[in-house]
Write a protein that holds these residues in place. Structure first.
Motif, short mmCIF file in Angstrom:
data_model
loop_
_atom_site.label_atom_id
_atom_site.label_comp_id
_atom_site.label_asym_id
_atom_site.label_seq_id
_atom_site.Cartn_x
_atom_site.Cartn_y
_atom_site.Cartn_z
N ARG A 76 0.82 -1.21 0.00
CA ARG A 76 0.00 0.00 0.00
C ARG A 76 0.85 1.26 0.00
NH1 ARG A 76 -4.97 0.30 4.09
NH2 ARG A 76 -5.21 -1.71 3.10
N GLN A 80 0.82 4.32 -2.65
CA GLN A 80 0.51 5.67 -2.19
C GLN A 80 1.65 6.65 -2.46
OE1 GLN A 80 -0.56 4.65 1.85
NE2 GLN A 80 -2.74 4.74 1.34
N GLN A 84 0.99 10.13 -4.39
CA GLN A 84 1.41 11.45 -3.94
C GLN A 84 2.11 12.21 -5.06
OE1 GLN A 84 0.89 13.15 -0.80
NE2 GLN A 84 1.37 14.70 -2.35
N TRP A 119 -6.17 3.96 -2.18
CA TRP A 119 -6.81 5.22 -2.54
C TRP A 119 -7.62 5.79 -1.37
CZ3 TRP A 119 -11.85 6.98 -2.95
CH2 TRP A 119 -12.03 8.20 -3.63
N CYS A 120 -8.43 4.93 -0.73
CA CYS A 120 -9.26 5.37 0.40
C CYS A 120 -8.39 5.95 1.51
CB CYS A 120 -10.08 4.21 0.96
SG CYS A 120 -11.44 3.68 -0.10
N ASP A 121 -7.35 5.25 1.87
CA ASP A 121 -6.49 5.73 2.95
C ASP A 121 -5.73 6.99 2.54
OD1 ASP A 121 -7.31 3.65 4.53
OD2 ASP A 121 -5.49 2.47 4.28
N PHE A 122 -5.26 7.04 1.30
CA PHE A 122 -4.49 8.18 0.84
C PHE A 122 -5.33 9.46 0.87
CE2 PHE A 122 -2.84 11.06 -2.41
CZ PHE A 122 -1.53 11.17 -1.99
N PHE A 123 -6.56 9.37 0.37
CA PHE A 123 -7.43 10.54 0.32
C PHE A 123 -8.31 10.68 1.56
CE2 PHE A 123 -6.30 10.11 -4.17
CZ PHE A 123 -5.88 11.41 -4.42
N GLN A 124 -8.19 9.74 2.49
CA GLN A 124 -8.94 9.76 3.75
C GLN A 124 -10.44 9.97 3.51
OE1 GLN A 124 -6.85 12.64 6.19
NE2 GLN A 124 -5.22 11.19 6.59
N VAL A 125 -10.99 9.11 2.67
CA VAL A 125 -12.41 9.22 2.33
C VAL A 125 -13.22 8.24 3.17
CG1 VAL A 125 -11.91 9.94 -0.04
CG2 VAL A 125 -12.24 7.53 0.45
N ASP A 126 -14.50 8.51 3.23
CA ASP A 126 -15.42 7.59 3.86
C ASP A 126 -16.64 7.45 2.97
OD1 ASP A 126 -16.71 9.99 4.20
OD2 ASP A 126 -16.81 9.91 6.36
N ARG A 139 -13.89 -2.33 5.69
CA ARG A 139 -13.11 -1.69 4.63
C ARG A 139 -12.12 -2.70 4.06
NH1 ARG A 139 -11.59 4.20 5.44
NH2 ARG A 139 -11.30 4.76 3.30
#
Length: 141
Positions: A76, A80, A84, A119-126, A139
């Motif tokens: 991951r 990431q 970046q 992607w989810c962790d990188f952009f901190q989305v929910d 998740r």
């Protein structure tokens, strides 16, 4: 001989590598210290095919790198690090999500989930939460 470099010379080389790439991975740090000759050989290849603008620009190469890393089920953090750099070069969260989604028909859900989790962790989305009783699968790991 390249392995006869001083610690200060190795540090300067690592710092330049980071400035050129925009990220550092553990293998960079370890090889610079313990096998400088191998790291410089690897870096010469990557400078030509990855860092140098030839027919493809760096942004395009970053997008392709992310796609390839996901297909290769890379760690991951490695995915990431390229996300970046892609963002630094102007890529948007939406473009990177579309790229991750493109993995799905090529390699299936298990591989897609690797990229999606990065992607989810990188952009901190929910996401939205259901309002009905359900099994919670969590998740992607």
């Amino acid at each position: 001989m390249e392995n006869d470099k001083t610690l200060a010379e190795k540090q300067a080389y690592l710092d330049k590598l980071v400035r050129d790439r925009g990220y550092v991975l553990d293998y960079h740090k370890i090889l610079v210290k313990h096998d400088f000759e191998a790291m410089t050989a690897i870096n010469r290849l990557l400078e030509t095919v990855y860092l140098k603008d030839r027919l493809l620009d760096r942004r395009t190469k970053e997008l392709l790198s992310i796609f390839g890393l996901i297909l290769g089920r890379a760690a991951r953090g490695q995915i990431q690090s390229h996300m970046q750099v892609a963002v630094d070069l102007g890529a948007t969260a939406g473009e990177l999500l579309e790229l991750v989604e493109l993995v799905l028909p090529m390699a299936g859900f298990a591989t897609f989930q690797i990229g999606f989790a990065a992607w989810c962790d990188f952009f901190q989305v929910d996401g939205l939460e259901p309002t009905v009783a359900r099994f919670e699968g969590g998740r992607p790991a």
